[in-house]
Motif scaffolding. Structure first.
Motif, PDB file in Angstrom:
ATOM      1  N   ARG A 175       0.901  -1.263   0.007  1.00 30.66           N
ATOM      2  CA  ARG A 175       0.052   0.022  -0.003  1.00 30.66           C
ATOM      3  C   ARG A 175       0.843   1.116   0.042  1.00 30.66           C
ATOM      4  NH1 ARG A 175      -4.241  -2.040   4.681  1.00 30.66           N
ATOM      5  NH2 ARG A 175      -5.247  -3.703   3.528  1.00 30.66           N
ATOM      6  N   SER A 176       1.210   1.618  -1.195  1.00 26.62           N
ATOM      7  CA  SER A 176       2.126   2.722  -1.220  1.00 26.62           C
ATOM      8  C   SER A 176       1.776   4.038  -0.608  1.00 26.62           C
ATOM      9  CB  SER A 176       2.913   3.089  -2.882  1.00 26.62           C
ATOM     10  OG  SER A 176       1.249   3.768  -3.286  1.00 26.62           O
ATOM     11  N   GLU A 177       0.517   4.310  -0.189  1.00 24.75           N
ATOM     12  CA  GLU A 177       0.234   5.532   0.381  1.00 24.75           C
ATOM     13  C   GLU A 177       0.152   5.376   1.819  1.00 24.75           C
ATOM     14  OE1 GLU A 177      -3.355   2.899   0.910  1.00 24.75           O
ATOM     15  OE2 GLU A 177      -2.031   3.170  -0.667  1.00 24.75           O
ATOM     16  N   ARG A 178       0.564   4.185   2.617  1.00 20.26           N
ATOM     17  CA  ARG A 178       0.500   3.947   3.934  1.00 20.26           C
ATOM     18  C   ARG A 178       2.008   4.003   4.544  1.00 20.26           C
ATOM     19  NH1 ARG A 178      -4.103   0.184   6.059  1.00 20.26           N
ATOM     20  NH2 ARG A 178      -5.127   2.172   5.280  1.00 20.26           N
ATOM     21  N   LEU A 179       2.040   4.847   5.413  1.00 19.16           N
ATOM     22  CA  LEU A 179       3.387   5.005   6.238  1.00 19.16           C
ATOM     23  C   LEU A 179       3.181   4.743   7.787  1.00 19.16           C
ATOM     24  CD1 LEU A 179       6.351   6.050   5.722  1.00 19.16           C
ATOM     25  CD2 LEU A 179       5.605   8.404   6.514  1.00 19.16           C
ATOM     26  N   LEU A 180       4.096   3.896   8.400  1.00 15.96           N
ATOM     27  CA  LEU A 180       4.286   3.783   9.583  1.00 15.96           C
ATOM     28  C   LEU A 180       5.226   4.462  10.529  1.00 15.96           C
ATOM     29  CD1 LEU A 180       3.268   1.506  11.691  1.00 15.96           C
ATOM     30  CD2 LEU A 180       5.156   0.214  10.796  1.00 15.96           C
ATOM     31  N   VAL A 181       4.894   5.091  11.461  1.00 18.01           N
ATOM     32  CA  VAL A 181       5.601   6.181  11.986  1.00 18.01           C
ATOM     33  C   VAL A 181       5.789   5.719  13.625  1.00 18.01           C
ATOM     34  CG1 VAL A 181       5.840   8.777  12.559  1.00 18.01           C
ATOM     35  CG2 VAL A 181       4.710   7.957  10.672  1.00 18.01           C
ATOM     36  N   ALA A 182       6.980   6.130  14.257  1.00 24.80           N
ATOM     37  CA  ALA A 182       7.504   5.930  15.638  1.00 24.80           C
ATOM     38  C   ALA A 182       7.717   6.996  15.975  1.00 24.80           C
ATOM     39  CB  ALA A 182       8.775   4.960  15.739  1.00 24.80           C
ATOM     40  N   ALA A 183       6.899   7.851  16.766  1.00 26.76           N
ATOM     41  CA  ALA A 183       7.068   9.278  16.884  1.00 26.76           C
ATOM     42  C   ALA A 183       7.335   9.616  18.424  1.00 26.76           C
ATOM     43  CB  ALA A 183       5.586   9.958  16.522  1.00 26.76           C
ATOM     44  N   MET A 184       8.376   8.867  18.948  1.00 26.34           N
ATOM     45  CA  MET A 184       8.550   9.099  20.368  1.00 26.34           C
ATOM     46  C   MET A 184       7.679   9.351  21.328  1.00 26.34           C
ATOM     47  SD  MET A 184      12.662  10.350  20.132  1.00 26.34           S
ATOM     48  CE  MET A 184      12.453  11.875  18.883  1.00 26.34           C
ATOM     49  N   HIS A 185       7.521  10.692  21.860  1.00 23.93           N
ATOM     50  CA  HIS A 185       6.215  11.008  22.755  1.00 23.93           C
ATOM     51  C   HIS A 185       4.947  10.906  22.359  1.00 23.93           C
ATOM     52  CE1 HIS A 185       9.133  11.799  26.054  1.00 23.93           C
ATOM     53  NE2 HIS A 185       9.854  12.662  24.848  1.00 23.93           N
ATOM     54  N   GLY A 186       4.899  10.767  20.732  1.00 24.07           N
ATOM     55  CA  GLY A 186       3.526  10.802  20.122  1.00 24.07           C
ATOM     56  C   GLY A 186       3.235   9.528  19.753  1.00 24.07           C
ATOM     57  N   GLY A 187       3.753   8.325  20.368  1.00 27.53           N
ATOM     58  CA  GLY A 187       3.226   7.071  20.192  1.00 27.53           C
ATOM     59  C   GLY A 187       3.407   6.708  18.515  1.00 27.53           C
ATOM     60  N   PHE A 188       3.059   5.283  18.304  1.00 24.70           N
ATOM     61  CA  PHE A 188       3.108   4.942  16.893  1.00 24.70           C
ATOM     62  C   PHE A 188       1.878   5.133  16.019  1.00 24.70           C
ATOM     63  CE2 PHE A 188       5.694   2.382  19.941  1.00 24.70           C
ATOM     64  CZ  PHE A 188       6.772   2.215  19.281  1.00 24.70           C
ATOM     65  N   ARG A 189       2.059   5.523  14.873  1.00 26.40           N
ATOM     66  CA  ARG A 189       0.820   5.796  14.116  1.00 26.40           C
ATOM     67  C   ARG A 189       1.075   5.321  12.577  1.00 26.40           C
ATOM     68  NH1 ARG A 189      -1.335  11.274  15.657  1.00 26.40           N
ATOM     69  NH2 ARG A 189      -0.244  11.679  17.711  1.00 26.40           N
ATOM     70  N   VAL A 190      -0.216   4.938  11.912  1.00 25.84           N
ATOM     71  CA  VAL A 190      -0.083   4.565  10.509  1.00 25.84           C
ATOM     72  C   VAL A 190      -0.856   5.666   9.971  1.00 25.84           C
ATOM     73  CG1 VAL A 190      -0.957   2.757   8.950  1.00 25.84           C
ATOM     74  CG2 VAL A 190      -0.396   2.261  11.134  1.00 25.84           C
ATOM     75  N   VAL A 191      -0.081   6.285   8.838  1.00 19.96           N
ATOM     76  CA  VAL A 191      -0.476   7.655   8.327  1.00 19.96           C
ATOM     77  C   VAL A 191      -0.694   7.335   6.880  1.00 19.96           C
ATOM     78  CG1 VAL A 191      -0.254  10.062   7.727  1.00 19.96           C
ATOM     79  CG2 VAL A 191       0.531   9.002   9.857  1.00 19.96           C
ATOM     80  N   ASP A 192      -1.988   7.696   6.317  1.00 18.83           N
ATOM     81  CA  ASP A 192      -2.153   7.486   4.991  1.00 18.83           C
ATOM     82  C   ASP A 192      -2.303   8.719   4.152  1.00 18.83           C
ATOM     83  OD1 ASP A 192      -2.996   4.892   5.257  1.00 18.83           O
ATOM     84  OD2 ASP A 192      -5.026   5.080   5.338  1.00 18.83           O
ATOM     85  N   PHE A 193      -1.500   8.772   3.281  1.00 15.62           N
ATOM     86  CA  PHE A 193      -1.103   9.820   2.069  1.00 15.62           C
ATOM     87  C   PHE A 193      -1.895   9.325   0.854  1.00 15.62           C
ATOM     88  CE2 PHE A 193       2.298   9.815   4.969  1.00 15.62           C
ATOM     89  CZ  PHE A 193       2.317  11.240   5.493  1.00 15.62           C
ATOM     90  N   GLU A 194      -3.275   9.124   0.985  1.00 21.07           N
ATOM     91  CA  GLU A 194      -3.968   8.894  -0.343  1.00 21.07           C
ATOM     92  C   GLU A 194      -3.641   9.767  -1.393  1.00 21.07           C
ATOM     93  OE1 GLU A 194      -5.868   6.185  -2.067  1.00 21.07           O
ATOM     94  OE2 GLU A 194      -5.753   5.881   0.015  1.00 21.07           O
ATOM     95  N   GLY A 195      -3.580   9.280  -2.519  1.00 24.73           N
ATOM     96  CA  GLY A 195      -3.278  10.371  -3.783  1.00 24.73           C
ATOM     97  C   GLY A 195      -1.947  10.918  -4.000  1.00 24.73           C
ATOM     98  N   LEU A 196      -1.058  10.508  -3.017  1.00 21.44           N
ATOM     99  CA  LEU A 196       0.335  11.080  -3.176  1.00 21.44           C
ATOM    100  C   LEU A 196       0.776  10.589  -4.574  1.00 21.44           C
ATOM    101  CD1 LEU A 196       2.658  12.379  -1.785  1.00 21.44           C
ATOM    102  CD2 LEU A 196       3.247  10.307  -1.092  1.00 21.44           C
ATOM    103  N   GLY A 197       1.581  11.516  -5.222  1.00 12.70           N
ATOM    104  CA  GLY A 197       1.862  11.211  -6.465  1.00 12.70           C
ATOM    105  C   GLY A 197       0.993  11.694  -7.688  1.00 12.70           C
ATOM    106  N   GLY A 198      -0.278  12.087  -7.227  1.00 10.45           N
ATOM    107  CA  GLY A 198      -1.080  12.356  -7.970  1.00 10.45           C
ATOM    108  C   GLY A 198      -1.226  13.927  -8.494  1.00 10.45           C
ATOM    109  N   SER A 199      -2.382  14.570  -9.218  1.00  9.00           N
ATOM    110  CA  SER A 199      -2.286  15.832  -9.535  1.00  9.00           C
ATOM    111  C   SER A 199      -2.970  16.888  -8.332  1.00  9.00           C
ATOM    112  CB  SER A 199      -2.998  16.104 -10.923  1.00  9.00           C
ATOM    113  OG  SER A 199      -4.180  15.594 -11.074  1.00  9.00           O
ATOM    114  N   GLU A 200      -3.647  16.038  -7.550  1.00 11.71           N
ATOM    115  CA  GLU A 200      -4.379  17.027  -6.686  1.00 11.71           C
ATOM    116  C   GLU A 200      -3.695  17.060  -5.328  1.00 11.71           C
ATOM    117  OE1 GLU A 200      -8.664  16.335  -6.484  1.00 11.71           O
ATOM    118  OE2 GLU A 200      -8.711  15.888  -8.468  1.00 11.71           O
ATOM    119  N   SER A 201      -3.977  17.812  -4.404  1.00 11.88           N
ATOM    120  CA  SER A 201      -3.315  17.974  -3.250  1.00 11.88           C
ATOM    121  C   SER A 201      -3.836  16.938  -2.241  1.00 11.88           C
ATOM    122  CB  SER A 201      -3.659  19.255  -2.287  1.00 11.88           C
ATOM    123  OG  SER A 201      -5.147  19.418  -2.146  1.00 11.88           O
ATOM    124  N   VAL A 202      -2.952  16.527  -1.398  1.00 16.46           N
ATOM    125  CA  VAL A 202      -3.132  15.444  -0.412  1.00 16.46           C
ATOM    126  C   VAL A 202      -3.360  15.872   0.980  1.00 16.46           C
ATOM    127  CG1 VAL A 202      -1.941  13.349   0.319  1.00 16.46           C
ATOM    128  CG2 VAL A 202      -1.738  13.832  -1.902  1.00 16.46           C
TER     129      VAL A 202
END
Length: 135
Positions: A61-88
């Motif tokens: 899933r090329s739009e899905r990023l796993l993040v270890a954010a120290m005091h912010g915990g762990f997150r899975v962030v989706d960037f749906e449409g990244l690389g397309g012509s519209e803003s994400v």
């Protein structure tokens, strides 16, 4: 710093499969995605609530990023449409706060639950624990 920006950044060793888009992690709690062809202005700037120690793109899933954010915990962030012509507009798909200290290491297991959710393993810094969770 990145090309004269005042924030300290590190390019993720795990590059996006989206052409020309590279994720950068920073201790100021922002994931920034830059276009290699226009590196002075980030395509995206997303606050994840804590300094970022690790980024890991999903294998299929090329739009899905796993993040270890120290005091912010762990997150899975989706960037749906990244690389397309519209803003994400990045969205938080999942968040895990089960650790009692800094979110440090994280990776996709490559497996899925019976419900089709991705399995993730995460570890924390000071309490030396590992958790396996799904999203």
């Amino acid at each position: 710093t990145h090309l004269g920006h005042s924030f300290p950044t590190r390019r993720s060793s795990d590059l996006s499969r989206v052409p020309h888009a590279d994720p950068y992690r920073s201790y100021d709690a922002h994931v920034r995605i830059f276009d290699r062809r226009k590196p002075l202005v980030p395509l995206l700037d997303h606050d994840v609530g804590g300094g970022i120690w690790r980024l890991k793109w999903h294998a299929s899933r090329s739009e899905r990023l796993l993040v270890a954010a120290m005091h912010g915990g762990f997150r899975v962030v989706d960037f749906e449409g990244l690389g397309g012509s519209e803003s994400v507009e990045p969205t938080t798909h999942a968040k895990f706060d089960g650790h009692e200290s800094l979110a440090y290491g994280v990776d996709w297991s490559g497996g899925q639950t019976e419900k089709g959710e991705d399995v993730v393993a995460s570890c924390s810094f000071y309490d030396h624990t590992v958790h396996v969770w799904s999203c």
